[in-house]
Design a protein around this motif. Structure first.
Motif, PDB file in Angstrom:
ATOM      1  N   GLY A 359     -22.072  92.915 -68.833  1.00 32.23           N
ATOM      2  CA  GLY A 359     -23.114  93.272 -67.881  1.00 32.23           C
ATOM      3  C   GLY A 359     -22.898  92.670 -66.508  1.00 32.23           C
ATOM      4  N   CYS A 360     -21.765  92.001 -66.310  1.00 33.52           N
ATOM      5  CA  CYS A 360     -21.449  91.416 -64.999  1.00 33.52           C
ATOM      6  C   CYS A 360     -20.300  92.177 -64.358  1.00 33.52           C
ATOM      7  N   HIS A 361     -19.063  91.727 -64.574  1.00 31.48           N
ATOM      8  CA  HIS A 361     -17.936  92.366 -63.902  1.00 31.48           C
ATOM      9  C   HIS A 361     -16.757  92.651 -64.824  1.00 31.48           C
ATOM     10  N   SER A 362     -16.918  92.498 -66.131  1.00 32.30           N
ATOM     11  CA  SER A 362     -15.767  92.670 -67.026  1.00 32.30           C
ATOM     12  C   SER A 362     -16.090  93.594 -68.194  1.00 32.30           C
ATOM     13  N   VAL A 363     -15.053  94.317 -68.640  1.00 27.01           N
ATOM     14  CA  VAL A 363     -15.119  95.181 -69.814  1.00 27.01           C
ATOM     15  C   VAL A 363     -13.950  94.819 -70.726  1.00 27.01           C
ATOM     16  N   TYR A 364     -14.239  94.542 -71.977  1.00 30.36           N
ATOM     17  CA  TYR A 364     -13.219  94.173 -72.955  1.00 30.36           C
ATOM     18  C   TYR A 364     -12.956  95.353 -73.884  1.00 30.36           C
ATOM     19  N   LEU A 365     -11.689  95.490 -74.309  1.00 33.52           N
ATOM     20  CA  LEU A 365     -11.290  96.562 -75.208  1.00 33.52           C
ATOM     21  C   LEU A 365     -10.697  95.969 -76.477  1.00 33.52           C
ATOM     22  N   PHE A 366     -11.058  96.529 -77.631  1.00 31.49           N
ATOM     23  CA  PHE A 366     -10.382  96.189 -78.874  1.00 31.49           C
ATOM     24  C   PHE A 366     -10.418  97.405 -79.792  1.00 31.49           C
ATOM     25  N   ASN A 367      -9.556  97.424 -80.787  1.00 28.92           N
ATOM     26  CA  ASN A 367      -9.466  98.540 -81.715  1.00 28.92           C
ATOM     27  C   ASN A 367     -10.495  98.402 -82.819  1.00 28.92           C
ATOM     28  N   ALA A 368     -11.071  99.538 -83.196  1.00 30.96           N
ATOM     29  CA  ALA A 368     -12.068  99.512 -84.267  1.00 30.96           C
ATOM     30  C   ALA A 368     -11.442  99.052 -85.581  1.00 30.96           C
ATOM     31  N   ALA A 369     -10.155  99.368 -85.782  1.00 30.58           N
ATOM     32  CA  ALA A 369      -9.484  98.948 -87.013  1.00 30.58           C
ATOM     33  C   ALA A 369      -9.426  97.439 -87.121  1.00 30.58           C
ATOM     34  N   ASP A 370      -9.352  96.746 -85.965  1.00 30.17           N
ATOM     35  CA  ASP A 370      -9.303  95.285 -85.981  1.00 30.17           C
ATOM     36  C   ASP A 370     -10.625  94.673 -86.422  1.00 30.17           C
ATOM     37  N   VAL A 371     -11.715  95.447 -86.306  1.00 32.53           N
ATOM     38  CA  VAL A 371     -13.022  94.948 -86.732  1.00 32.53           C
ATOM     39  C   VAL A 371     -13.020  94.682 -88.225  1.00 32.53           C
ATOM     40  N   PRO A 391      -8.970  90.297 -82.014  1.00 32.40           N
ATOM     41  CA  PRO A 391      -8.094  90.336 -80.833  1.00 32.40           C
ATOM     42  C   PRO A 391      -8.568  91.320 -79.779  1.00 32.40           C
ATOM     43  N   VAL A 392      -8.585  90.876 -78.526  1.00 31.96           N
ATOM     44  CA  VAL A 392      -8.924  91.728 -77.391  1.00 31.96           C
ATOM     45  C   VAL A 392      -7.628  92.271 -76.816  1.00 31.96           C
ATOM     46  N   ASN A 393      -7.528  93.602 -76.709  1.00 29.14           N
ATOM     47  CA  ASN A 393      -6.289  94.233 -76.266  1.00 29.14           C
ATOM     48  C   ASN A 393      -6.146  94.331 -74.754  1.00 29.14           C
ATOM     49  N   HIS A 394      -7.276  94.432 -74.061  1.00 30.92           N
ATOM     50  CA  HIS A 394      -7.204  94.638 -72.619  1.00 30.92           C
ATOM     51  C   HIS A 394      -8.545  94.254 -72.001  1.00 30.92           C
ATOM     52  N   VAL A 395      -8.508  93.865 -70.739  1.00 31.17           N
ATOM     53  CA  VAL A 395      -9.723  93.522 -70.005  1.00 31.17           C
ATOM     54  C   VAL A 395      -9.698  94.242 -68.662  1.00 31.17           C
ATOM     55  N   LEU A 396     -10.807  94.908 -68.336  1.00 25.27           N
ATOM     56  CA  LEU A 396     -10.968  95.543 -67.035  1.00 25.27           C
ATOM     57  C   LEU A 396     -11.967  94.741 -66.217  1.00 25.27           C
ATOM     58  N   PHE A 397     -11.706  94.639 -64.911  1.00 23.62           N
ATOM     59  CA  PHE A 397     -12.610  93.925 -64.026  1.00 23.62           C
ATOM     60  C   PHE A 397     -13.145  94.884 -62.967  1.00 23.62           C
ATOM     61  N   SER A 398     -14.425  94.779 -62.694  1.00 21.50           N
ATOM     62  CA  SER A 398     -15.082  95.644 -61.725  1.00 21.50           C
ATOM     63  C   SER A 398     -15.548  94.822 -60.531  1.00 21.50           C
ATOM     64  N   GLY A 399     -15.392  95.388 -59.332  1.00 22.54           N
ATOM     65  CA  GLY A 399     -15.859  94.709 -58.142  1.00 22.54           C
ATOM     66  C   GLY A 399     -17.363  94.768 -57.996  1.00 22.54           C
ATOM     67  N   GLU A 400     -18.001  95.709 -58.688  1.00 18.15           N
ATOM     68  CA  GLU A 400     -19.453  95.828 -58.672  1.00 18.15           C
ATOM     69  C   GLU A 400     -20.025  95.375 -60.013  1.00 18.15           C
ATOM     70  N   LYS A 401     -21.239  94.905 -59.999  1.00 19.53           N
ATOM     71  CA  LYS A 401     -21.884  94.516 -61.244  1.00 19.53           C
ATOM     72  C   LYS A 401     -22.088  95.747 -62.108  1.00 19.53           C
ATOM     73  N   ILE A 402     -21.743  95.626 -63.390  1.00 22.58           N
ATOM     74  CA  ILE A 402     -21.755  96.757 -64.310  1.00 22.58           C
ATOM     75  C   ILE A 402     -23.166  96.993 -64.846  1.00 22.58           C
ATOM     76  N   GLN A 403     -23.639  98.241 -64.711  1.00 23.27           N
ATOM     77  CA  GLN A 403     -24.948  98.609 -65.231  1.00 23.27           C
ATOM     78  C   GLN A 403     -24.854  99.341 -66.561  1.00 23.27           C
ATOM     79  N   ASP A 404     -23.810 100.161 -66.735  1.00 25.33           N
ATOM     80  CA  ASP A 404     -23.710 100.953 -67.954  1.00 25.33           C
ATOM     81  C   ASP A 404     -22.260 101.373 -68.152  1.00 25.33           C
ATOM     82  N   ILE A 405     -21.875 101.634 -69.411  1.00 24.08           N
ATOM     83  CA  ILE A 405     -20.552 102.157 -69.728  1.00 24.08           C
ATOM     84  C   ILE A 405     -20.702 103.239 -70.788  1.00 24.08           C
ATOM     85  N   ILE A 406     -19.879 104.289 -70.701  1.00 24.52           N
ATOM     86  CA  ILE A 406     -19.840 105.330 -71.727  1.00 24.52           C
ATOM     87  C   ILE A 406     -18.401 105.789 -71.898  1.00 24.52           C
TER      88      ILE A 406
END
Length: 427
Positions: A359-371, A391-406
């Motif tokens: 909800g700030c500036h980062s988005v984390y990615l991981f595989n559902a199989a790893d769950v 395990p987290v596979n990748h991280v995205l950073f946003s210059g704006e504060k994140i309100q929602d993701i789809i």
């Protein structure tokens, strides 16, 4: 994973807020790539198509005026053929005087535009009334909040003030004049004695997020179940259910006790595990948390986000068709305080990408199989959470504060910032 494409889109500004270009949330229908943006004034911009390769949002859009409280996409299939092209409908719920107002917008694939139906046939249900200039009026006060969740042919609506969940079926038939008839049918009503914090209709399941757990209904058994009449229609039992009689819009709804809900609706409550605090006298005292988001991974797997920012995996042992629903919930390793959760459901695989944001500036990615791998490893070590690793596979950073993701697709995401929309694709 490697980032191979990114796009930036400037958001439209609602006419009533010319100095405040704020968009609060978004939703997308993956098969048609229809996109909705809910603005600060509760108006909605509805786009019939969206592409990550475009540099701007599509010009053709429908502006749905406020007020709107909740909205959802719904797919209509005329037969059981999974390869048939479905119709796309956008549903908006909001207040109108002493009623709940439902507005429907149907996607015309030929003209690539959304339109409102000239009429909606509500049958002999006295609680529903269509008015052409407005939409369908539901005879219930709007109150504090309304939530809507759509799936295939069915959608559910929850009212906090009425303490009820309505399950509706929507259908479009051809009439004798070459036009179409839109039919709205009330299938079931769930009377809730406990608050519902989230609602989801996915893969033939109705899931209600409650305090410290999720209540799961088999949708087919719920809408086609036979009723059992009882005298006291006003008695409230733990999320009991009122169902229609033999698939018809009967005039007399009748209450069903919780013991019969399991038989008629195939319902069960799945409690969250691992939520508690250690004390000197008692090993653990339960912490009260709410389920605020439910996302389907597959037909039997659902990711749950609670109000503490923790993730859980709900695993169903069966589909609930012809048998009672069973399953269990396991807590995932704590990565961060999760505020947003997005995943594209897929019935064929558990290899999807799960996207979570703080909800700030980062988005984390991981595989559902790893769950499941992480949980299975923990089960093999007597459930020691210190040994659980996701395990987290990748991280995205946003210059704006994140309100929602789809999710835009299985490997791409839309991120809503403070004044812009960002699309990222991963390979």
């Amino acid at each position: 994973m490697v980032l191979f494409q990114s796009s930036h889109f400037t958001l439209p500004t609602p006419s009533s807020l010319s100095s405040l270009p704020l968009t609060t949330s978004l939703s997308l229908e993956p098969s048609s790539l229809s996109l909705s943006l809910t603005h600060f004034d509760s108006s909605i911009s509805l786009f019939p198509s969206f592409s990550i390769s475009d540099s701007t949002l599509p010009q053709s859009q429908t502006l749905i005026p406020s007020p709107s409280s909740s909205s959802s996409f719904l797919l209509l299939r005329r037969d059981r053929n999974p390869d048939s092209t479905p119709r796309v409908v956008f549903i908006v719920a909001g207040p109108h005087r002493s009623f709940i107002l439902l507005r429907f917008y149907i996607l015309d694939c030929v003209g690539n535009v959304f339109y409102r139906p000239n009429s909606v046939f509500c049958g002999d249900c006295k609680d529903l009334r269509f008015e052409r200039d407005l939409g369908v009026l539901v005879n219930s006060k709007h109150g504090l909040s309304i939530r809507v969740s759509g799936s295939v042919n069915y959608f559910a609506m929850y009212s906090v003030s009425a303490a009820k969940v309505w399950v509706f079926a929507l259908k479009i038939d051809d009439d004798d004049d070459g036009g179409e008839v839109v039919r709205l049918m009330r299938c079931a009503v769930i009377e809730c004695s406990k608050p519902v914090s989230s609602i989801s209709v996915s893969f033939g399941m109705l899931l209600l997020g409650e305090e410290n757990g999720v209540r799961v209904f088999g949708l087919r058994r719920l809408v086609k179940g036979k009723v059992k009449k009882v005298r006291n229609l006003n008695s409230k039992v733990p999320n009991g259910v009122v169902v229609r009689d033999n698939g018809k819009n009967g005039k007399h709804g009748v209450a069903v006790k919780q013991a019969n809900v399991k038989q008629n609706g195939g319902a069960c409550f799945m409690a969250l595990k691992g939520k508690g605090v250690e004390t000197k006298s008692i090993s653990k005292i339960p912490i009260s948390v709410k389920v605020i988001s439910i996302q389907a991974l597959s037909q039997k797997m659902f990711l749950i986000l609670d109000s503490d920012g923790d993730l859980h995996l709900l695993s169903l042992s069966n589909s609930g068709i012809g048998v009672d629903i069973t399953g269990h919930v396991r807590q995932l390793p704590h990565i961060m305080n999760v505020q947003n959760l997005a995943v594209l459901p897929d019935v064929s695989t558990m290899s999807q990408i799960v996207w979570i944001s703080d909800g700030c500036h980062s988005v984390y990615l991981f595989n559902a199989a790893d769950v499941e791998n992480a949980l299975n490893e923990a089960d093999g070590n007597d459930g020691d959470k210190k040994l659980m690793h996701l395990p987290v596979n990748h991280v995205l950073f946003s210059g704006e504060k994140i309100q929602d993701i789809i999710c835009l697709a299985s490997n791409s995401i839309l991120i809503l910032g403070q004044g812009s929309l960002y699309a990222y694709a991963i390979s």
